[in-house]
Each structure stands twice: as C-alpha cells, then as structure tokens.
Motif scaffolding. Sequence first.
Motif, mmCIF file in Angstrom:
data_model
loop_
_atom_site.group_PDB
_atom_site.id
_atom_site.type_symbol
_atom_site.label_atom_id
_atom_site.label_comp_id
_atom_site.label_asym_id
_atom_site.label_seq_id
_atom_site.Cartn_x
_atom_site.Cartn_y
_atom_site.Cartn_z
ATOM 1 N N ALA A 165 0.916 -1.283 -0.006
ATOM 2 C CA ALA A 165 -0.121 -0.366 0.059
ATOM 3 C C ALA A 165 0.905 1.350 0.600
ATOM 4 C CB ALA A 165 -1.401 0.013 0.609
ATOM 5 N N ALA A 166 0.621 1.766 -1.183
ATOM 6 C CA ALA A 166 1.662 3.091 -1.320
ATOM 7 C C ALA A 166 3.295 2.968 -0.627
ATOM 8 C CB ALA A 166 1.126 4.308 -0.397
ATOM 9 N N ASP A 167 3.608 3.509 -0.284
ATOM 10 C CA ASP A 167 4.945 3.266 0.650
ATOM 11 C C ASP A 167 5.089 1.646 1.542
ATOM 12 O OD1 ASP A 167 4.005 4.671 2.235
ATOM 13 O OD2 ASP A 167 5.261 5.662 2.120
ATOM 14 N N GLN A 168 4.331 0.778 1.445
ATOM 15 C CA GLN A 168 4.103 0.409 2.608
ATOM 16 C C GLN A 168 4.320 -1.352 2.280
ATOM 17 O OE1 GLN A 168 4.383 1.283 6.141
ATOM 18 N NE2 GLN A 168 2.841 2.314 7.089
ATOM 19 N N HIS A 169 4.784 -2.285 2.476
ATOM 20 C CA HIS A 169 4.914 -3.244 2.230
ATOM 21 C C HIS A 169 5.375 -4.493 3.364
ATOM 22 C CE1 HIS A 169 7.055 -6.809 -0.469
ATOM 23 N NE2 HIS A 169 6.025 -7.258 0.260
ATOM 24 N N LEU A 170 4.134 -5.381 3.529
ATOM 25 C CA LEU A 170 4.710 -5.862 4.316
ATOM 26 C C LEU A 170 3.781 -7.402 3.950
ATOM 27 C CD1 LEU A 170 4.154 -6.819 7.605
ATOM 28 C CD2 LEU A 170 1.498 -6.438 7.129
ATOM 29 N N VAL A 171 5.031 -8.382 4.763
ATOM 30 C CA VAL A 171 4.878 -10.296 4.769
ATOM 31 C C VAL A 171 4.410 -10.763 5.769
ATOM 32 C CG1 VAL A 171 5.888 -11.444 3.303
ATOM 33 C CG2 VAL A 171 6.096 -9.743 1.729
ATOM 34 N N THR A 172 3.772 -11.139 5.731
ATOM 35 C CA THR A 172 3.470 -11.653 7.000
ATOM 36 C C THR A 172 2.647 -13.305 6.746
ATOM 37 O OG1 THR A 172 2.626 -11.379 9.783
ATOM 38 C CG2 THR A 172 1.175 -10.549 7.463
ATOM 39 N N GLN A 173 2.355 -13.729 7.864
ATOM 40 C CA GLN A 173 1.405 -15.407 8.096
ATOM 41 C C GLN A 173 -0.188 -15.478 9.216
ATOM 42 O OE1 GLN A 173 3.767 -18.184 8.137
ATOM 43 N NE2 GLN A 173 5.837 -17.503 7.655
ATOM 44 N N MET A 174 -1.033 -15.520 8.766
ATOM 45 C CA MET A 174 -2.400 -15.438 9.232
ATOM 46 C C MET A 174 -2.291 -16.765 10.105
ATOM 47 S SD MET A 174 -5.863 -15.829 7.880
ATOM 48 C CE MET A 174 -6.255 -17.075 8.609
ATOM 49 N N TYR A 175 -2.575 -17.245 11.298
ATOM 50 C CA TYR A 175 -2.525 -18.196 12.033
ATOM 51 C C TYR A 175 -3.916 -18.604 13.184
ATOM 52 C CZ TYR A 175 2.717 -18.498 12.259
ATOM 53 O OH TYR A 175 3.825 -18.222 11.773
ATOM 54 N N PHE A 176 -4.032 -19.736 12.943
ATOM 55 C CA PHE A 176 -5.771 -20.025 13.309
ATOM 56 C C PHE A 176 -5.883 -20.520 14.915
ATOM 57 C CE2 PHE A 176 -8.068 -20.833 9.006
ATOM 58 C CZ PHE A 176 -6.502 -20.819 8.743
ATOM 59 N N PRO A 177 -7.459 -20.253 15.411
ATOM 60 C CA PRO A 177 -7.083 -20.251 16.864
ATOM 61 C C PRO A 177 -7.599 -21.649 17.256
ATOM 62 C CG PRO A 177 -9.334 -19.243 15.559
ATOM 63 C CD PRO A 177 -8.313 -19.727 14.728
ATOM 64 N N GLY A 178 -7.181 -21.785 18.219
ATOM 65 C CA GLY A 178 -6.975 -23.093 18.924
ATOM 66 C C GLY A 178 -6.471 -23.796 18.320
ATOM 67 N N GLU A 179 -4.963 -23.637 17.769
ATOM 68 C CA GLU A 179 -4.253 -24.802 17.466
ATOM 69 C C GLU A 179 -3.101 -24.521 17.906
ATOM 70 O OE1 GLU A 179 -4.194 -27.041 14.276
ATOM 71 O OE2 GLU A 179 -6.593 -25.364 13.829
ATOM 72 N N LYS A 180 -3.043 -25.918 18.412
ATOM 73 C CA LYS A 180 -1.944 -26.849 19.480
ATOM 74 C C LYS A 180 -0.774 -26.294 18.752
ATOM 75 C CE LYS A 180 -4.231 -30.344 22.330
ATOM 76 N NZ LYS A 180 -4.605 -31.815 22.108
ATOM 77 N N LEU A 181 -0.291 -26.639 17.501
ATOM 78 C CA LEU A 181 1.065 -26.556 17.142
ATOM 79 C C LEU A 181 1.691 -24.828 17.039
ATOM 80 C CD1 LEU A 181 0.431 -28.775 13.620
ATOM 81 C CD2 LEU A 181 1.677 -29.018 15.421
ATOM 82 N N ASN A 182 0.635 -24.192 17.163
ATOM 83 C CA ASN A 182 0.454 -22.575 16.721
ATOM 84 C C ASN A 182 2.066 -22.669 18.155
ATOM 85 O OD1 ASN A 182 -1.414 -21.805 15.422
ATOM 86 N ND2 ASN A 182 -2.265 -21.532 16.465
ATOM 87 N N SER A 183 1.884 -23.222 19.575
ATOM 88 C CA SER A 183 2.806 -22.705 20.662
ATOM 89 C C SER A 183 4.126 -23.167 20.433
ATOM 90 C CB SER A 183 2.241 -22.554 21.854
ATOM 91 O OG SER A 183 2.071 -24.549 21.725
ATOM 92 N N GLN A 184 4.402 -24.521 19.096
ATOM 93 C CA GLN A 184 5.277 -25.495 19.043
ATOM 94 C C GLN A 184 6.589 -24.974 17.719
ATOM 95 O OE1 GLN A 184 3.454 -29.252 18.946
ATOM 96 N NE2 GLN A 184 2.362 -29.230 21.055
ATOM 97 N N ASP A 185 5.557 -23.738 17.030
ATOM 98 C CA ASP A 185 6.347 -23.075 16.289
ATOM 99 C C ASP A 185 7.247 -22.501 16.086
ATOM 100 O OD1 ASP A 185 6.394 -22.737 12.649
ATOM 101 O OD2 ASP A 185 5.482 -21.440 12.996
ATOM 102 N N ARG A 186 8.010 -22.751 15.686
ATOM 103 C CA ARG A 186 9.578 -21.471 15.614
ATOM 104 C C ARG A 186 9.619 -20.393 14.896
ATOM 105 N NH1 ARG A 186 14.632 -25.131 14.172
ATOM 106 N NH2 ARG A 186 13.397 -26.164 12.648
ATOM 107 N N ILE A 187 9.072 -20.421 14.307
ATOM 108 C CA ILE A 187 8.237 -18.929 12.518
ATOM 109 C C ILE A 187 6.648 -18.214 14.162
ATOM 110 C CG2 ILE A 187 7.541 -18.122 11.005
ATOM 111 C CD1 ILE A 187 8.355 -20.128 9.756
ATOM 112 N N PHE A 188 6.293 -18.703 14.612
ATOM 113 C CA PHE A 188 5.207 -17.970 15.298
ATOM 114 C C PHE A 188 5.791 -17.877 16.787
ATOM 115 C CE2 PHE A 188 2.273 -18.711 18.631
ATOM 116 C CZ PHE A 188 0.976 -17.873 18.303
ATOM 117 N N ASN A 189 6.842 -18.408 16.952
ATOM 118 C CA ASN A 189 7.629 -17.667 18.789
ATOM 119 C C ASN A 189 8.244 -17.148 18.673
ATOM 120 O OD1 ASN A 189 5.930 -19.896 20.206
ATOM 121 N ND2 ASN A 189 6.780 -21.593 19.938
ATOM 122 N N ALA A 190 9.035 -16.501 16.763
ATOM 123 C CA ALA A 190 9.987 -15.283 17.499
ATOM 124 C C ALA A 190 9.246 -14.825 16.884
ATOM 125 C CB ALA A 190 10.404 -16.314 15.460
#
Length: 223
Positions: A165-190
């Motif tokens: 958007a204009a001068d902004q550029h964001l690359v990110t990831q969206m996660y799902f609620p209630g997923e046990k794997l979220n808290s074990q993920d290195r990228i999520f935890n970073a």
Amino acid sequence: MRKVPKVPDSRRYLLGALAGFTLASRWGGALARTLLPATPAQTSGPFYPKLRPLDQDMDLTVVAGRPGRAKGQVIHVTGRVLDSNGKPVPGARIELWQANAGGRYDHPDDINPEPLDPNFQGFATQLTDAEGRYRFKTIKPGAYPMNPANPVNVRPPHIHLDVVAADQHLVTQMYFPGEKLNSQDRIFNAIKGSKDTVIARVIAPTPDIEPGASLLHFDIVLA
Ligand SMILES: [Fe+2]
C-alpha cells in the motif's frame, strides 16, 4: 493597587516546562491509546509461487475451467487493511498463498509427499475496497513438516500474505485460533510481544456462507 509579585526567571522556566510536560503527556497518552499494534512481519517462506496461476480470483476453492472443488474445510477470510491510527487503507494489494488441505504447496521445491489438489487455486490477489476491506474464500490449509524426511517440526496451519500500500510493504502469516501446533512453531514463537495480532478470529457466519464453512476475521495493521 495590588502589586503583582514578580516570578523569578528560573521559576517561570520551571512552570513553563511543567505545563509543557503535562500537555505532552496528555497528547502522548492520547496517541498511545489510539495507536493499533502493527501486524508483525514474518518470513515469506520458500513456497511463494514460482509461476502464479492464471486464475487469481478471490475464490481459491475452484479453478477456472475445472468442474471440481478443492478438498478440505471451506473458510472465508475477511478483514481490513488499516494504518496504525485505525484508518482504512483502500486500494492495498493483498496477495495470499497457502498449502492445500494436505499441507502441500503447488511449488516445485515442496518435497512433502502429500498430493497436489488440481482443484485448489493456491494463490489469489485482490485490492482492498474504499473501506480497506478484503475477502477470500479458501480452504483451511493443512499442517506440514518443515522437513518431511525428519518430521519433528510441524508448521501449524497458516496463510501467507503480502500486502502493498503506497510506500508500505508487509509480508506476514495468519494463523488459526485453538491450534496446538501454534505454540510449538519456531516462526510463530519468533514474533515479539503478543501473538494475538497474527491469529484470526472466528466470527458468526453471514447468510451468504455455505453450511459447514467458517468465517474468519483478520485485520492487517500497517506500521
Ligand atoms: Fe507456509
């Protein structure tokens, strides 16, 4: 006539400084209250499409020219692109790419043995409307091992997003609620600070959502 006492210069300076400090604190407080936390940047990973598909529309559950439907749980992902003051960002370009229901990307470097789904689009792009809104219809991506030969680290279901958007550029990831794997993920935890900014919310389905599908809300806040 009443004589006005003379304020010494040093005291006048102190009073002025205190008034300025109070004003600045009030303004600072007001700003701190209204600023939204920015959506954190995250890696784009190795699976951004090498060749983007011809069909790039907002419905990833069907591929133009094919009669079938993608396997998996249908989800609708909607939200807004906002600036940190909460103002909508119209005309922002969002690119979305993700694995299919089996956790496989349509990318030559993905060695996950799960099969490709020929009815799954895998990539879509869209511009936000005048109120900064976007909407995609897709399937919930499967979890997948970082290294299929040694499946110790399993990435939780997630959707990759690239926002310009204009001068902004964001690359990110969206996660799902209630997923046990979220808290074990290195990228999520970073992610520093609260992880709430990258987890979508399940909201009440609107009448246009097909039975069995879910509606997820995910706002993207640009810094
Ligand atoms: Fe990924």
